[in-house]
Write a protein that holds these residues in place. Structure first.
Motif, short mmCIF file in Angstrom:
data_model
loop_
_atom_site.label_atom_id
_atom_site.label_comp_id
_atom_site.label_asym_id
_atom_site.label_seq_id
_atom_site.Cartn_x
_atom_site.Cartn_y
_atom_site.Cartn_z
N GLU A 125 0.83 -1.21 0.00
CA GLU A 125 0.00 0.00 0.00
C GLU A 125 0.86 1.26 0.00
N LEU A 126 1.96 1.22 0.71
CA LEU A 126 2.89 2.35 0.74
C LEU A 126 3.41 2.65 -0.67
N GLU A 127 3.80 1.62 -1.40
CA GLU A 127 4.29 1.81 -2.78
C GLU A 127 3.20 2.37 -3.68
N ILE A 128 1.97 1.87 -3.51
CA ILE A 128 0.86 2.38 -4.32
C ILE A 128 0.63 3.85 -4.02
N CYS A 129 0.69 4.23 -2.75
CA CYS A 129 0.53 5.64 -2.38
C CYS A 129 1.61 6.49 -3.03
N GLN A 130 2.85 6.01 -3.01
CA GLN A 130 3.93 6.76 -3.61
C GLN A 130 3.73 6.89 -5.12
N ILE A 131 3.35 5.81 -5.77
CA ILE A 131 3.13 5.84 -7.22
C ILE A 131 2.04 6.85 -7.57
N VAL A 132 0.92 6.78 -6.87
CA VAL A 132 -0.20 7.70 -7.15
C VAL A 132 0.25 9.15 -6.92
N ALA A 133 0.93 9.40 -5.81
CA ALA A 133 1.37 10.77 -5.50
C ALA A 133 2.36 11.29 -6.56
N ILE A 134 3.27 10.45 -6.99
CA ILE A 134 4.25 10.86 -8.00
C ILE A 134 3.55 11.16 -9.32
N VAL A 135 2.63 10.29 -9.72
CA VAL A 135 1.93 10.50 -10.99
C VAL A 135 1.07 11.75 -10.93
N GLU A 136 0.36 11.96 -9.81
CA GLU A 136 -0.49 13.15 -9.70
C GLU A 136 0.31 14.44 -9.68
#
Length: 170
Positions: free
Chosen positions: A28-39
Motif C-alpha cells: 500500500e505504501l508503494e501504491i501511495c507513492q506511485i499515485v502521488a508521483i503520478v499526480e
C-alpha cells in the motif's frame, strides 16, 4: 518474552502473520507513492509528499479506486510493462482484500494435528439495507500461508520496480 498468544499459536505462524501484515502495508505504501508521483508529475518528494500523506490515511478500497483513475495519466515514456504490472496488482489487491482484513482483524487458532490455522473473523453484510455482523471461520493451510507471502513479496518487488520506472520519467 512470552505472551499469552505464544501459548496458543506457534512462533512460525506469528512470524508469518507479522510478515503478511508488513508486506501488505508496504504494498500500500508503494501504491501511495506511485499515485502521488503520478499526480504531482514530479520525482521530488517535497512536491509529491503532501499528497502521499493524504493517501496513506485513505481506506484501501478508496486508494485502489484512486490508483486506477490515476494510472491512465502516466506518460507514454513509462514502459507499458510497468503500467500493466500496476494494473495487475490492483486486481490482485481487490481480489484478496478480504484476506488482508481477516489477518488484521481476525483471531487465529492453531490445529496441532495438521499445522493448519483457523481465523475467526467478524464481517458485515447487508440484509434489506441493514448492516448485520456475521462470524466467519476460515481454515488456512501452511501452503496457503506460504503462497500468500510469496505473492505479496513478488507484488512488492514489482511495484518497487514500476515506481523506479515512473520516477525515471518524472
Amino acid at each position: 518474552m512470552n505472551f499469552q498468544v505464544n501459548l496458543h499459536l506457534p512462533n512460525d505462524l506469528l512470524v508469518d502473520i507479522g510478515q503478511y501484515l508488513q508486506l501488505s502495508v508496504h504494498v500500500e505504501l508503494e501504491i501511495c507513492q506511485i499515485v502521488a508521483i503520478v499526480e504531482s508529475r514530479s520525482s521530488k518528494i517535497d512536491e509529491w509528499g503532501p499528497e502521499f500523506l493524504k493517501l496513506r490515511k485513505m481506506p484501501q478500497n478508496e486508494l485502489i479506486k484512486k490508483a486506477k483513475n490515476v494510472l491512465p495519466n502516466l506518460s507514454q515514456e513509462v514502459p507499458s510493462g510497468a503500467v500493466n504490472y500496476i494494473n495487475r496488482c490492483m486486481i490482485y489487491i481487490e481480489q484478496n482484500a478480504k484476506y488482508r482484513h481477516m489477518v488484521v482483524h481476525g483471531a487465529f487458532s492453531f490445529d496441532d494435528t495438521n499445522g493448519d490455522c483457523c481465523i475467526n473473523y467478524l464481517h458485515w453484510r447487508r440484509n434489506h439495507g441493514q448492516r448485520i455482523a456475521e462470524q466467519d471461520t476460515t481454515r488456512i493451510t501452511q501452503e496457503m500461508r506460504k503462497d500468500a507471502l510469496r505473492n505479496l513479496e513478488q507484488l512488492l518487488g514489482g511495484l518497487i520496480w514500476a515506481k523506479d520506472k515512473i520516477l525515471a520519467e518524472h
